[in-house]
Scaffold this motif. Structure first.
Motif, short mmCIF file in Angstrom:
data_model
loop_
_atom_site.label_atom_id
_atom_site.label_comp_id
_atom_site.label_asym_id
_atom_site.label_seq_id
_atom_site.Cartn_x
_atom_site.Cartn_y
_atom_site.Cartn_z
N SER A 139 -21.41 -14.83 44.33
CA SER A 139 -19.96 -15.96 45.35
C SER A 139 -21.27 -16.96 45.72
O SER A 139 -22.56 -16.93 46.52
CB SER A 139 -19.33 -14.83 46.58
OG SER A 139 -21.02 -14.46 47.22
N LEU A 140 -21.23 -18.27 46.68
CA LEU A 140 -21.30 -19.11 47.25
C LEU A 140 -22.28 -18.36 47.97
O LEU A 140 -21.45 -17.83 49.20
CB LEU A 140 -20.53 -20.08 47.20
CG LEU A 140 -19.96 -21.87 46.34
CD1 LEU A 140 -18.59 -21.90 47.34
CD2 LEU A 140 -20.86 -21.86 45.63
N PRO A 141 -23.38 -19.00 48.18
CA PRO A 141 -24.29 -18.67 49.71
C PRO A 141 -23.83 -19.48 50.94
O PRO A 141 -23.00 -20.71 51.05
CB PRO A 141 -25.67 -19.44 49.58
CG PRO A 141 -25.36 -20.18 48.31
CD PRO A 141 -24.39 -19.60 47.54
N ASP A 142 -23.81 -19.31 52.39
CA ASP A 142 -23.93 -20.60 53.38
C ASP A 142 -24.84 -22.01 52.57
O ASP A 142 -24.42 -22.35 53.76
CB ASP A 142 -24.78 -19.28 54.24
CG ASP A 142 -23.52 -18.36 54.38
OD1 ASP A 142 -22.34 -18.70 54.23
OD2 ASP A 142 -24.02 -17.66 55.41
N GLU A 143 -26.28 -21.41 52.39
CA GLU A 143 -26.87 -22.63 51.73
C GLU A 143 -27.60 -22.61 50.81
O GLU A 143 -27.17 -21.85 49.60
CB GLU A 143 -28.41 -22.37 53.38
CG GLU A 143 -29.45 -23.76 53.23
CD GLU A 143 -30.15 -23.57 54.22
OE1 GLU A 143 -31.11 -23.29 53.92
OE2 GLU A 143 -29.55 -23.54 55.21
N ILE A 144 -27.49 -24.26 50.14
CA ILE A 144 -27.45 -24.27 48.77
C ILE A 144 -28.91 -24.85 48.82
O ILE A 144 -29.70 -25.88 49.63
CB ILE A 144 -27.12 -24.97 47.39
CG1 ILE A 144 -25.55 -23.85 47.54
CG2 ILE A 144 -27.61 -25.43 46.56
CD1 ILE A 144 -24.95 -24.67 47.40
#
Length: 153
Positions: free
Chosen positions: A102-107
């Protein structure tokens, strides 16, 4: 004629004893995934299946990396490229953990800011984006970009 599955047909990519399997990679994203994970630097066996048949996807790719386990950060970064990949941890030829990425909160450090005036395009620093509802917002200049329009560094 037997109805038993043909093991030669089902086993398209060899099993690994220990390591990581990244499955359900869209076929057109395989080379970007390989680059993002820096697979050219890995010293253990890496098996890549490209353009394999998939009932769900039509075609897919898969990567098996022997004796390698990725950090949560490394794997979650893959969600920028492929939102539906499956990650399996293998021990003694058995799947001991299987999860969707899943996508993290920060990239951090993998996406280029599209704003030509952003400091990350002029100074030697890592990019940093906040993920909000499928949009990446640059930490430094607040430029927002839809996830499907980002450029991987």
């Amino acid at each position: 004629m037997s109805n038993a599955p043909n093991p030669r047909k089902e086993m398209m990519v060899a099993a690994i004893e220990n390591g990581t399997v990244i499955d359900h990679i869209p076929a057109d994203k395989i080379f970007q995934v390989m680059s993002l994970l820096h697979l050219e630097r890995i010293r253990s066996a890496v098996t890549i299946g490209y353009n394999l048949e998939s009932k769900q996807m039509g075609t897919k790719s898969i990567i098996k990396i022997a004796d390698k386990h990725f950090s949560d950060e490394e794997i979650s970064q893959l969600a920028v490229l492929c939102r539906h990949i499956t990650l399996s941890t293998i021990r003694d030829y058995q799947v001991v953990e299987k999860r969707r990425v899943s996508l993290p909160d920060e990239i951090t450090g993998i996406v280029r800011c599209p704003n030509p005036k952003c400091i990350t395009n002029h100074e030697p620093m890592r990019t940093r984006f906040h993920v909000i509802d499928g949009t990446l917002t640059c930490h430094y200049c607040n430029n927002s970009t839809p996830l499907d329009k980002v450029t991987i560094i």
